[in-house]
Each structure stands twice: as structure tokens, then as C-alpha cells.
Write a protein that holds these residues in place. Structure first.
Motif, PDB file in Angstrom:
ATOM      1  N   CYS A 127     -14.037   4.950  -3.188  1.00 58.46           N
ATOM      2  CA  CYS A 127     -12.565   4.771  -2.305  1.00 58.46           C
ATOM      3  C   CYS A 127     -13.098   4.247  -0.803  1.00 58.46           C
ATOM      4  O   CYS A 127     -13.998   4.667  -0.239  1.00 58.46           O
ATOM      5  CB  CYS A 127     -12.186   6.145  -2.254  1.00 58.46           C
ATOM      6  N   VAL A 128     -12.348   3.166  -0.339  1.00 62.94           N
ATOM      7  CA  VAL A 128     -12.526   2.525   0.878  1.00 62.94           C
ATOM      8  C   VAL A 128     -11.607   3.213   1.878  1.00 62.94           C
ATOM      9  O   VAL A 128     -11.971   2.897   3.016  1.00 62.94           O
ATOM     10  CB  VAL A 128     -11.700   1.063   0.942  1.00 62.94           C
ATOM     11  N   VAL A 129     -10.804   4.254   1.540  1.00 65.09           N
ATOM     12  CA  VAL A 129     -10.110   5.031   2.488  1.00 65.09           C
ATOM     13  C   VAL A 129     -10.878   5.441   3.803  1.00 65.09           C
ATOM     14  O   VAL A 129     -10.493   5.027   5.104  1.00 65.09           O
ATOM     15  CB  VAL A 129      -8.939   6.000   2.067  1.00 65.09           C
ATOM     16  N   PRO A 130     -11.882   6.147   3.489  1.00 67.94           N
ATOM     17  CA  PRO A 130     -12.684   6.884   4.753  1.00 67.94           C
ATOM     18  C   PRO A 130     -13.235   5.561   5.632  1.00 67.94           C
ATOM     19  O   PRO A 130     -13.275   5.725   6.861  1.00 67.94           O
ATOM     20  CB  PRO A 130     -13.440   7.609   4.249  1.00 67.94           C
ATOM     21  N   VAL A 150     -11.813   2.519   5.933  1.00 60.84           N
ATOM     22  CA  VAL A 150     -10.725   1.879   6.755  1.00 60.84           C
ATOM     23  C   VAL A 150      -9.756   2.743   7.740  1.00 60.84           C
ATOM     24  O   VAL A 150      -9.223   2.313   8.628  1.00 60.84           O
ATOM     25  CB  VAL A 150      -9.764   1.195   5.797  1.00 60.84           C
ATOM     26  N   ARG A 151      -9.601   4.236   7.304  1.00 61.38           N
ATOM     27  CA  ARG A 151      -8.759   5.125   8.062  1.00 61.38           C
ATOM     28  C   ARG A 151      -9.543   5.815   9.007  1.00 61.38           C
ATOM     29  O   ARG A 151      -8.761   6.657   9.728  1.00 61.38           O
ATOM     30  CB  ARG A 151      -8.012   5.897   6.939  1.00 61.38           C
ATOM     31  N   GLY A 152     -10.767   6.019   8.960  1.00 59.63           N
ATOM     32  CA  GLY A 152     -11.628   6.834   9.689  1.00 59.63           C
ATOM     33  C   GLY A 152     -11.419   8.252   9.475  1.00 59.63           C
ATOM     34  O   GLY A 152     -11.204   8.705   8.466  1.00 59.63           O
ATOM     35  N   GLY A 204       0.715  -1.192   0.110  1.00 57.63           N
ATOM     36  CA  GLY A 204       0.118   0.007   0.205  1.00 57.63           C
ATOM     37  C   GLY A 204       0.720   1.344  -0.049  1.00 57.63           C
ATOM     38  O   GLY A 204       2.118   1.303  -0.491  1.00 57.63           O
ATOM     39  N   CYS A 205       0.272   2.172   0.367  1.00 55.64           N
ATOM     40  CA  CYS A 205       0.607   3.684   0.284  1.00 55.64           C
ATOM     41  C   CYS A 205       1.909   4.020   1.390  1.00 55.64           C
ATOM     42  O   CYS A 205       2.118   3.352   2.338  1.00 55.64           O
ATOM     43  CB  CYS A 205      -0.213   4.763   0.464  1.00 55.64           C
ATOM     44  N   GLN A 206       2.001   5.402   1.278  1.00 54.28           N
ATOM     45  CA  GLN A 206       3.181   5.956   2.218  1.00 54.28           C
ATOM     46  C   GLN A 206       2.618   5.875   3.585  1.00 54.28           C
ATOM     47  O   GLN A 206       3.438   5.866   4.505  1.00 54.28           O
ATOM     48  CB  GLN A 206       3.472   7.344   1.725  1.00 54.28           C
ATOM     49  N   ASN A 236       0.943  -5.911   6.965  1.00 56.84           N
ATOM     50  CA  ASN A 236       0.637  -4.179   7.015  1.00 56.84           C
ATOM     51  C   ASN A 236       0.006  -4.087   5.673  1.00 56.84           C
ATOM     52  O   ASN A 236       0.655  -4.129   4.550  1.00 56.84           O
ATOM     53  CB  ASN A 236       1.495  -2.929   7.278  1.00 56.84           C
ATOM     54  N   THR A 237      -1.292  -4.056   5.578  1.00 57.92           N
ATOM     55  CA  THR A 237      -2.151  -4.559   4.448  1.00 57.92           C
ATOM     56  C   THR A 237      -2.702  -3.207   3.831  1.00 57.92           C
ATOM     57  O   THR A 237      -3.147  -2.281   4.600  1.00 57.92           O
ATOM     58  CB  THR A 237      -3.175  -5.724   4.610  1.00 57.92           C
ATOM     59  N   CYS A 238      -3.184  -3.444   2.562  1.00 55.79           N
ATOM     60  CA  CYS A 238      -3.861  -2.493   1.844  1.00 55.79           C
ATOM     61  C   CYS A 238      -5.151  -3.204   0.887  1.00 55.79           C
ATOM     62  O   CYS A 238      -5.148  -4.151   0.596  1.00 55.79           O
ATOM     63  CB  CYS A 238      -2.806  -2.006   0.789  1.00 55.79           C
ATOM     64  N   THR A 239      -6.036  -2.329   1.150  1.00 61.10           N
ATOM     65  CA  THR A 239      -7.326  -2.734   0.484  1.00 61.10           C
ATOM     66  C   THR A 239      -7.758  -1.669  -0.859  1.00 61.10           C
ATOM     67  O   THR A 239      -9.190  -1.675  -1.094  1.00 61.10           O
ATOM     68  CB  THR A 239      -8.537  -3.136   1.335  1.00 61.10           C
ATOM     69  N   ILE A 240      -6.826  -0.963  -1.257  1.00 59.88           N
ATOM     70  CA  ILE A 240      -7.509  -0.074  -2.087  1.00 59.88           C
ATOM     71  C   ILE A 240      -7.845  -0.518  -3.312  1.00 59.88           C
ATOM     72  O   ILE A 240      -9.013   0.004  -4.031  1.00 59.88           O
ATOM     73  CB  ILE A 240      -6.292   1.218  -2.500  1.00 59.88           C
ATOM     74  N   ARG A 241      -7.421  -1.428  -3.908  1.00 58.83           N
ATOM     75  CA  ARG A 241      -7.898  -2.614  -5.171  1.00 58.83           C
ATOM     76  C   ARG A 241      -8.187  -3.863  -4.812  1.00 58.83           C
ATOM     77  O   ARG A 241      -7.197  -4.253  -3.913  1.00 58.83           O
ATOM     78  CB  ARG A 241      -7.183  -2.251  -6.282  1.00 58.83           C
TER      79      ARG A 241
HETATM   80 FE1  F3S Z   1      -3.047   3.362   1.895  1.00 61.94          FE
HETATM   81 FE2  F3S Z   1      -4.053   1.064   0.784  1.00 61.94          FE
HETATM   82 FE3  F3S Z   1      -4.902   1.874   3.111  1.00 61.94          FE
HETATM   83  S1  F3S Z   1      -3.672   2.954  -0.226  1.00 61.94           S
HETATM   84  S2  F3S Z   1      -4.727   4.335   3.172  1.00 61.94           S
HETATM   85  S3  F3S Z   1      -2.689   1.095   2.680  1.00 61.94           S
HETATM   86  S4  F3S Z   1      -6.252   1.070   1.482  1.00 61.94           S
END
Ligand code: F3S
Ligand code: SAH
Ligand code: SF4
Length: 453
Positions: free
Chosen positions: A163-166, A168-170, A13-15, A48-53
Motif C-alpha cells: 500500500c502507498v497510502v502511508p 502519500v498521506r503521512g 480516488g477515495c472518500q 485531485n489525484t489517486c495512486t492506489i493502483r
Molecule cells: Fe485515497 Fe487514492 Fe490517496 S485511495 S488515500 S486518493 S492513493
């Protein structure tokens, strides 16, 4: 006598996730764990995971399967899933992978020690409730000795329909200017030369903090923060990401032009070049407004580099609408553009719409856009040819150990011959002799002695 216990972290995932991983690594080291390069030698493995796609999410399950199997032979192995998939799936993840010990959302990263202690006491733990993010007191274990991430705002209050970010990131939580400055000051003392201020929607910085000016403006904005942290000793370069066109101000652009340490590089995702699609995405701006922002940046800083993100194949996107994205991409001439085919995400409005496009159409459009992106980036690289650029040296070039690598102020990756032991953390004037779409090669002209305090 006990032997040292080891940990391994795999980050997707992202930064933000990278920054969270560095903090969690710091906590593990504080607890007496030692880093192991080999996950198979580790006693604690953290994903440490990402679910953007969807493909980002699926990657985790394949990795997890392997370690879950190992746990059957080695029951004292501790398996942790942190980050955005953990937040999205919560307890469902435990049902899917019963071998897991800890499932923890991104807001709980700073609480890793408490959560792990509960695991070591014999519990299987799920930590996904919305919490106030506590200021971190542990030293992160940072990957680089030269550049560092500094979170300034967590979460996102936007509701872009894809977008899932809101979820999952609150909600947005800004750190105070004082604690941000204190972290940067310490980085400066430790010898870091470059910081990147981080937020999913960095222009929202401060709107949840108390206080306003007599004109009714929030007291704490990104612009004010840049002025506030600009003179931290030792820090030579300041970057920030990600900007949202809806909130991007001329005041911010002026500050970037005005403040010498702020790099002339802007990452401003546009997502689509078509107004109807932008509306369906709930982005809150038109392509005309986006173009005006870029024009204003270029008026103040003609050489600024511009990067962005774009999505192709959003539900209902027609060929003509897609061509508007191509047109915007061609007109702006991005130095870099991250492109993605739309992926329906759980819990987002657009995933439920019945005008989804086929995978063929999406991948065809993605290819066509990527082709254009490469051409444009190569064109943008042309301007560097023969020029002398300041490169902050980060590391050795892994493919050619006689070379070092670093970045220009505009964020172009640059390689040149040199000894990393002498040059790491130095700003070197480099004459650019070779250009490629996304990187440069040059010859060192002069090492600018960094001002140390
Ligand atoms: Fe980043 Fe992926 Fe979460 S882009 S905010 S790690 S869904
Ligand atoms: N906060 C940033 C981006 C966060 S996500 C912003 O507002 O621009 C990073 C990028 O992933 C986005 O810019 C978008 O281009 C892409 N993305 C997000 N959700 C997606 C989805 N469902 N399908 C495809 N790409 C997506
Ligand atoms: Fe997602 Fe939109 Fe927030 Fe960016 S601004 S993180 S795209 S909801």
C-alpha cells in the motif's frame, strides 16, 4: 470591472480525496472564484489525484496532457495537481508536465490559498513536505446537501506491504473531539442529516492524542467519539469508514448496537482469506479473527450489512490461497465487496518481490471473485424484499426524474417515485418491491418528519 474567474476540480480516488476536494473548493470560493461545470471555461483547474493502483495514476496523465496543451494557448490558465500522485511524484511531476503551476500533497489541502497566492506572484510551487495539518477555517463547498464527510483522522501508520497510502498521506493525525463535534454541530444547523466519519484506519482514531484512562486505554477512541457526537441536533445518521480488523473492538460493536443513529453498516476490508498471505501483507490478523469479528457484529445486530475490500493476485498467491479468499467471500456473504487485482506500487515492499503473478492470472481471479460477489450480493438483497426500510432521500434519480434516490441504513441504494423538492433530506419509509444485487426499488409508505431543531 473584472469578470469572475472560474475554477473546476476533477477528483479521483477515495472518500478522503472527495472530502479534501470539497475543502479546496471552499477555499477557492472564498478567494472569489466561481465553479464552472466545463473545465475548458475554467481559469483554475485542479486535479485531485489517486495512486492506489497504477491505472488510477495513469488516468491523471492523460487528462493533464490535454489541459497542458490548452495552457500553451492560454498562459494565464492555472494548473494544479493535488492529492496522492502529487505527493508521490513531487518535483518529478513538474519535469514531466512543465506547464503545471502547483503540485501539492494531501497534507497541504487546507493551505491552498497561500500556495495559490505564491503562484499568482509568479512562482511554480511544489508543496510536499510532511506538515502538521492545520484545522480548517474555511467552509467546504459540499457536493450534497444531505450527507457530509467529516475527517476525524488523517494519514496511516500501518505498513501493509502493498500500500502507498502511508507514503502519500503521512503519519496519523487525529483531530480533537471538540473540533469534530463543532463541525458536525454546524452541519446539523445547516440541515445535513447524515455524516460519515472518515479515516484510512479509523480505528486508530485518538491514539496520537494525549491522555489515557486509569486502565491505560487511550482517552479518545472511535467508540468514545461516537458517544460524544451522537446527540448533535439535526443529525439523524452516523456512518464511519474504513475499519481495520486488527483494531476492531467488541466495545465499538456494542456502541454501534447501542446508539440508534449509528447505521448498522460496517466496511471492514479483509484483503485476503488466506493466513499466509495476510501475513505477507502485514495485516496483523488471521481469517479466523476476521470471521469472529463478523460473528460478533451479527450477534449484536443480526441484520447488519457488511462490506469490504479484497485484493487478488498478491505476489506469490497460489490457486489454493486464492480459493481461501473465495471461501471467505462465500461464507461471510458480503452486501458489497470492492475487489482489485494487485498492482505493484512505487516505494512499497511487495512491489520488489520476485514472485509477481502474470496479468492473466490476476484478471482471471478477479473475474471469478467478482462473479461470486454478484451472486452473494443478490442473495443478501433478498432479505429486503417486501420489507419496509427507512430511506434518507439524497437526490433525484438521474435516469428517471420521476424517482428519487437514497440509501437504507444498511447503505443499499434505493429508488422510488417521488418529488425531490419535497423529499430531499427526508427519511421515508419505503416498501421494497424490486431487488437487484446492489440496489432496490420500492413504494413510499410514510414520510418520517425529521426532527429539526
Ligand atoms: Fe485515497 Fe487514492 Fe490517496 S485511495 S488515500 S486518493 S492513493
Ligand atoms: N485503509 C483501508 C484501505 C485503503 S486503500 C484499509 O486498510 O483497508 C483501498 C483499497 O485499495 C484497499 O483496501 C485495497 O483493497 C486496495 N489496494 C490498496 N493497495 C493496492 C494495490 N497495491 N493493488 C491493488 N489494490 C490495492
Ligand atoms: Fe494502506 Fe494498510 Fe493503511 Fe489501509 S491500513 S491505508 S491498506 S497501509
Amino acid at each position: 470591472m473584472t469578470t469572475k474567474r472560474h475554477y473546476h476540480i476533477i477528483t479521483f480516488g477515495c472518500q478522503m480525496n472527495k472530502a479534501d476536494s470539497e475543502r479546496m473548493a471552499g477555499i477557492l470560493e472564498d478567494m472569489g472564484f466561481e465553479w464552472s461545470d466545463d473545465p475548458n471555461q475554467a481559469d483554475v483547474i485542479l486535479y485531485n489525484t489517486c495512486t492506489i493502483r497504477d491505472n488510477a495514476e495513469q488516468k491523471v496523465y492523460s487528462y493533464l496532457g490535454r489541459q497542458a496543451k490548452r495552457k500553451q494557448e492560454q498562459p494565464d490558465l492555472t494548473l494544479i495537481v493535488a492529492g496522492c500522485v502529487a505527493q508521490q511524484e513531487g518535483e518529478a511531476l513538474l519535469r514531466r508536465v512543465p506547464e503545471l503551476d502547483l503540485v501539492m500533497g494531501p497534507q497541504h489541502a487546507n493551505r491552498l490559498k497561500d500556495l495559490l497566492e505564491s503562484v499568482f506572484a509568479g512562482n511554480q510551487v511544489v508543496a510536499t513536505e510532511e506538515v502538521h495539518i492545520f484545522e480548517d477555517i474555511t467552509q467546504p463547498r459540499r457536493d450534497s446537501q444531505v450527507t457530509a464527510w467529516v475527517n476525524i483522522i488523517y494519514g496511516c501508520n500501518e505498513r501493509c506491504t502493498y500500500c502507498v497510502v502511508p507514503n502519500v498521506r503521512g503519519v496519523e493525525q487525529s483531530r480533537t473531539p471538540e473540533s469534530i463535534r463543532a463541525e458536525i454541530a454546524q452541519l446539523g444547523k445547516q440541515g445535513y442529516k447524515e455524516i460519515t466519519l472518515l479515516g484510512q484506519n479509523i480505528d486508530a482514531y485518538g491514539r496520537d492524542l494525549p491522555g489515557s484512562t486509569p486502565e491505560g486505554r487511550h482517552l479518545h477512541t472511535l467508540t468514545d467519539l461516537l458517544y460524544y457526537v451522537h446527540d448533535v441536533p439535526g443529525i439523524e445518521r452516523i456512518r464511519f469508514a474504513t475499519s481495520h480488523p486488527r483494531y476492531f473492538t467488541e466495545r465499538l460493536i456494542k456502541a454501534c448496537a447501542d446508539l440508534p443513529k449509528v447505521c448498522e453498516h460496517f466496511h471492514i476490508p479483509f484483503q485476503s482469506g488466506d493466513n499466509e498471505l495476510l501475513k505477507a501483507m502485514s495485516r496483523g490478523y488471521t481469517h479466523e479473527k476476521y470471521r469472529r469479528i463478523i460473528d460478533t457484529i451479527r450477534r449484536y445486530m443480526p441484520d447488519a450489512s457488511i462490506s469490504a475490500d479484497a485484493i487478488v493476485g498478491f505476489p506469490g498467491e497460489t490457486e489454493e490461497q486464492f480459493e481461501n479468499t473465495l471461501k471467505l467471500t462465500a461464507d461471510i456473504g458480503f452486501d458489497m465487496l470492492n475487489t482489485a487485482a494487485y498492482s505493484p506500487r512505487p516505494g512499497t515492499p511487495a512491489a520488489l518481490w520476485d514472485n509477481q503473478l502474470s496479468e492473466e492470472v490476476k484478471s482471471d481471479r478477479l473475474q471469478r471473485l467478482n462473479h461470486l460477489v454478484n451472486i452473494k450480493a443478490a442473495e443478501r438483497s433478498q432479505r429486503y424484499f417486501g420489507r419496509i426500510e427507512e430511506v434518507l432521500v439524497e437526490a433525484q434519480n438521474t435516469k428517471d426524474t420521476n424517482q428519487v434516490m437514497g440509501r437504507t441504513g444498511g447503505n443499499r441504494l434505493t429508488f422510488f417515485t417521488g418529488d425531490i423538492n419535497q423529499l430531499q433530506g427526508q427519511i421515508v419509509k419505503v416498501k421494497i418491491t424490486e431487488i437487484r444485487a446492489f440496489s432496490l426499488t420500492g413504494e413510499p409508505v410514510e414520510v418520517r418528519q425529521a426532527v429539526t431543531v
